[in-house]
Structure formats: C-alpha cells, structure tokens
Motif scaffolding. Structure first.
Motif, mmCIF file in Angstrom:
data_model
loop_
_atom_site.group_PDB
_atom_site.id
_atom_site.type_symbol
_atom_site.label_atom_id
_atom_site.label_comp_id
_atom_site.label_asym_id
_atom_site.label_seq_id
_atom_site.Cartn_x
_atom_site.Cartn_y
_atom_site.Cartn_z
ATOM 1 N N ALA A 1 -9.937 3.033 3.098
ATOM 2 C CA ALA A 1 -8.916 2.328 2.578
ATOM 3 C C ALA A 1 -9.566 1.406 1.485
ATOM 4 O O ALA A 1 -8.215 1.281 0.330
ATOM 5 C CB ALA A 1 -8.129 1.550 3.762
ATOM 6 N N ALA B 1 0.602 -1.037 0.103
ATOM 7 C CA ALA B 1 -0.040 -0.012 -0.060
ATOM 8 C C ALA B 1 1.006 1.166 0.029
ATOM 9 O O ALA B 1 1.902 1.280 0.813
ATOM 10 C CB ALA B 1 -1.079 -0.025 1.230
ATOM 11 N N SER C 1 5.806 0.775 2.681
ATOM 12 C CA SER C 1 4.853 1.821 2.391
ATOM 13 C C SER C 1 5.443 3.370 2.299
ATOM 14 O O SER C 1 6.361 3.528 3.190
ATOM 15 C CB SER C 1 3.417 1.797 3.251
ATOM 16 O OG SER C 1 2.939 0.627 3.082
ATOM 17 N N HIS D 1 -9.270 3.199 -1.837
ATOM 18 C CA HIS D 1 -8.089 3.664 -2.748
ATOM 19 C C HIS D 1 -7.212 2.786 -2.658
ATOM 20 O O HIS D 1 -5.833 3.379 -2.903
ATOM 21 C CB HIS D 1 -7.857 5.184 -2.026
ATOM 22 C CG HIS D 1 -9.127 6.173 -2.214
ATOM 23 N ND1 HIS D 1 -9.182 6.840 -3.160
ATOM 24 C CD2 HIS D 1 -9.979 6.397 -1.057
ATOM 25 C CE1 HIS D 1 -10.237 7.426 -2.975
ATOM 26 N NE2 HIS D 1 -10.794 7.394 -1.654
ATOM 27 N N VAL E 1 0.014 3.998 0.907
ATOM 28 C CA VAL E 1 -0.604 4.821 2.304
ATOM 29 C C VAL E 1 -1.042 3.924 3.281
ATOM 30 O O VAL E 1 -1.823 2.880 3.035
ATOM 31 C CB VAL E 1 -1.688 5.897 1.790
ATOM 32 C CG1 VAL E 1 -2.235 6.501 3.025
ATOM 33 C CG2 VAL E 1 -1.151 7.016 0.754
ATOM 34 N N TYR F 1 -5.505 1.612 0.152
ATOM 35 C CA TYR F 1 -4.633 1.891 1.263
ATOM 36 C C TYR F 1 -4.784 0.795 2.306
ATOM 37 O O TYR F 1 -5.666 -0.259 2.161
ATOM 38 C CB TYR F 1 -4.973 3.223 1.909
ATOM 39 C CG TYR F 1 -5.179 4.356 0.776
ATOM 40 C CD1 TYR F 1 -4.201 4.412 -0.177
ATOM 41 C CD2 TYR F 1 -5.714 5.660 1.253
ATOM 42 C CE1 TYR F 1 -4.336 5.621 -0.974
ATOM 43 C CE2 TYR F 1 -5.687 6.781 0.172
ATOM 44 C CZ TYR F 1 -4.853 6.660 -0.697
ATOM 45 O OH TYR F 1 -4.837 7.961 -1.525
ATOM 46 N N SER G 1 -8.956 10.921 -2.907
ATOM 47 C CA SER G 1 -7.706 10.126 -2.542
ATOM 48 C C SER G 1 -6.582 11.061 -2.041
ATOM 49 O O SER G 1 -6.634 12.372 -2.338
ATOM 50 C CB SER G 1 -7.205 9.567 -3.719
ATOM 51 O OG SER G 1 -6.247 10.638 -4.580
#
Length: 316
Positions: A94, A65, A136, A97, A67, A99, A154
C-alpha cells in the motif's frame, strides 16, 4: 330635494374596455416568463444531475486512496506472528502505490453472521470498508492466507487499465468450471464492476476487486442475503456466489473473470488450481488454500514465500 347623480360615462367607453386589454397582456407576459423559468429549471436540473452522476461514479478525489486493500483476519485462529507477516506484506504494498489498508476482524461481524460459517464475514467486512472509505474507487479483497509477491506492480498497470483488462478477461467460458452452461459475457472495461478468478472447481472470491458504486452495494447485499446463508451450501459463500452468477444475469453482466494467476495463483503444494493456475515466479499474488482448512495457528506453507517476498521488498 336633490340627489347626487353618478358620474357620467363617455358614450364611447364600455365597462371593462381598458381593463380587458391589460390582463390579456399580463397573461402573455406571465406565460413567457413561465416558459423561460421552466427552461432554466430544466437546464439546472440536467446540469446538477450530470454533476451528481459524475461525482458518484466513483472518482478518487485528491487526498483519498484510489484502492483500498481489505484483509479479514480471524484473530482467534491465527497467531500474532502470522498476522504480523500478513500486515507487513499489505502495508509495504500500500505504501508503494498510495493505497489504503483496511484490516478487519471476523469477531467484529459475529452478530451479523450469527451461526453461519465464519467465512461469510468477508462480505460485511468489504461493506464496512466501503462505508469507511466512501470516496475510494476500488476495493481489493485479499485472503489472509495470501501474499502479494510482486510489490512493484500496481493494480492499475496489472489489471485495471482499460486496454489491459479487456485483453485478459475470459470471454465465453463456463462460469463454474468445467462445464457450466452459463458463460461469461464479452464486456468492455467501463461495464465491469467485479473482477475475480476461478479455480478448477468454483469461482474463487478469496481474491477479488470490486468497484465502488450502486452495483457494489446491491451485489454485496444480495450475496449476504439470509436466503443464501441459510441454504447450507457445502462451501458457504463460494457456492453462494456460484449460484448468484448462474441465476442472476444482472450480476454476471458486470463481472469479469481473469486467469487465475493474475490475481489468485495457488501454491504448488495446494490442490484445486485451474489449468496453469499454480504460482510461478513473478506472479502478483500467491494463495495457500490449505491454510483455510487447517487448524494450526500458523501456516507453514507461507514461510518460504514470505522470505522470498521480504527479499524482493528490501531489494526494490
């Protein structure tokens, strides 16, 4: 009696005449080889160094990921129904997007914070998230008393894009409002590792973005230093951060302040918002500072906004 005579030498030959040329030639060969070897090793070092630097400059390899959203929950003081709402809010965002969520509990860090205020636990929680997700690129710390209200936006388009960040960051403004003599720098996006807001009185680390890397680890270690935790700041980690930003230009030089409503809008019922820092429909995040100070296990102020978010999430 006859004695063996030593073999005769040619009158033109001198001891070492042939052998002296050979070592000289070999020395020249070895010198040439050594020069080439050093050149090749230097080239390999430079290539490997550049590759290593790029690999640790924090990209997001396939399958990781970009983020990680870090939410620190004090399960001793929050009801399970309240926690469920916060988790639902983070998980929905999450999933949209790509994440990753990292939910931590204050109780996990009680030994680290010892007798310090429990709010200090946010720092080892972020450090823990970085250790769990070392590849990440960004870590987005968000208070448990906050909701992501704009689920389709986002972080990249909202804030992390180079042009976007450079256009919204606050330049040459007091670090600690309203009149700190230390002011923010004019930075380029590539030099920014730490993004946060301020309210009317202080920096506001309840919501911030930290870029993974050597600076992030240095900064978190500095912020969590026992010297600051034992100083008995009135607002604990908040005033500790105020101090660091004003006295450590190394940190300030990697920090971007953005308008409060971009990352940390306060609800209309909460005091302390900066000028134009109160939530308006369409803002990315809303936070409820009064909930941090309350003793109740539920924050009633959150409920109407949670309903608003739920309708947006289901309709988008």
């Amino acid at each position: 009696m006859q004695f063996a005579l030593p073999p005769r030498r040619s009158p033109n030959s001198l001891p070492g005449a042939h052998s002296s040329r050979l070592p000289l030639y070999r020395r020249k060969q070895l010198k040439t080889v050594a020069i080439f070897a050093v050149a090749i090793l230097t080239l390999l070092y430079l290539v490997s160094h550049l590759f290593f630097s790029s690999s640790t400059s924090i990209g997001a390899p396939a399958g990781t990921a970009g983020v990680v959203i870090v939410t620190l929950l004090d399960r001793q003081s929050l009801s399970q129904s309240y926690i469920d709402k916060i988790i639902a809010n983070r998980e929905d965002y999450a999933k949209r997007h790509g994440y990753t969520n990292f939910f931590a509990s204050v109780s996990d860090y009680e030994e680290a914070i010892s007798d310090d205020p429990r709010s200090w636990a946010l720092i080892p929680a972020v450090r823990h998230a970085m250790a769990a997700h070392p590849k990440s690129k960004y870590f987005f710390h968000l208070s448990p008393h906050a909701l992501i209200m704009n689920p389709t936006t986002s972080l990249k388009s909202h804030l992390l894009d180079r042009t976007r960040l450079e256009s919204v960051m606050l330049k040459d403004v007091p670090i600690v409002p309203p009149d700190s003599i230390i002011k923010t720098f004019a930075l380029e996006e590539k030099d920014v590792d730490f993004i946060l807001t301020q309210d009317s009185e202080d920096l506001s680390p309840s919501s911030f973005i930290l870029k993974n890397g050597d600076f992030a680890r240095f900064f978190l270690d500095l912020w969590f230093d026992p010297l600051f935790r034992n100083y008995n700041f009135a607002k604990a980690e908040i005033h500790g951060l105020d101090h660091i930003m004003q006295w450590h230009p190394t940190v300030l030089a990697r920090t971007a302040l953005v308008p409060q409503r971009m990352l940390n809008a306060y609800s209309k019922d909460s005091s302390g918002a900066s000028l134009d820092g109160s939530y308006k429909d369409g803002d990315f995040v809303i936070r409820f500072p009064a909930c941090d100070e309350g003793k109740a296990q539920d924050c009633d102020e959150l409920d109407p906004y949670y309903t608003m978010w739920w309708k947006k999430a289901k309709g988008s």
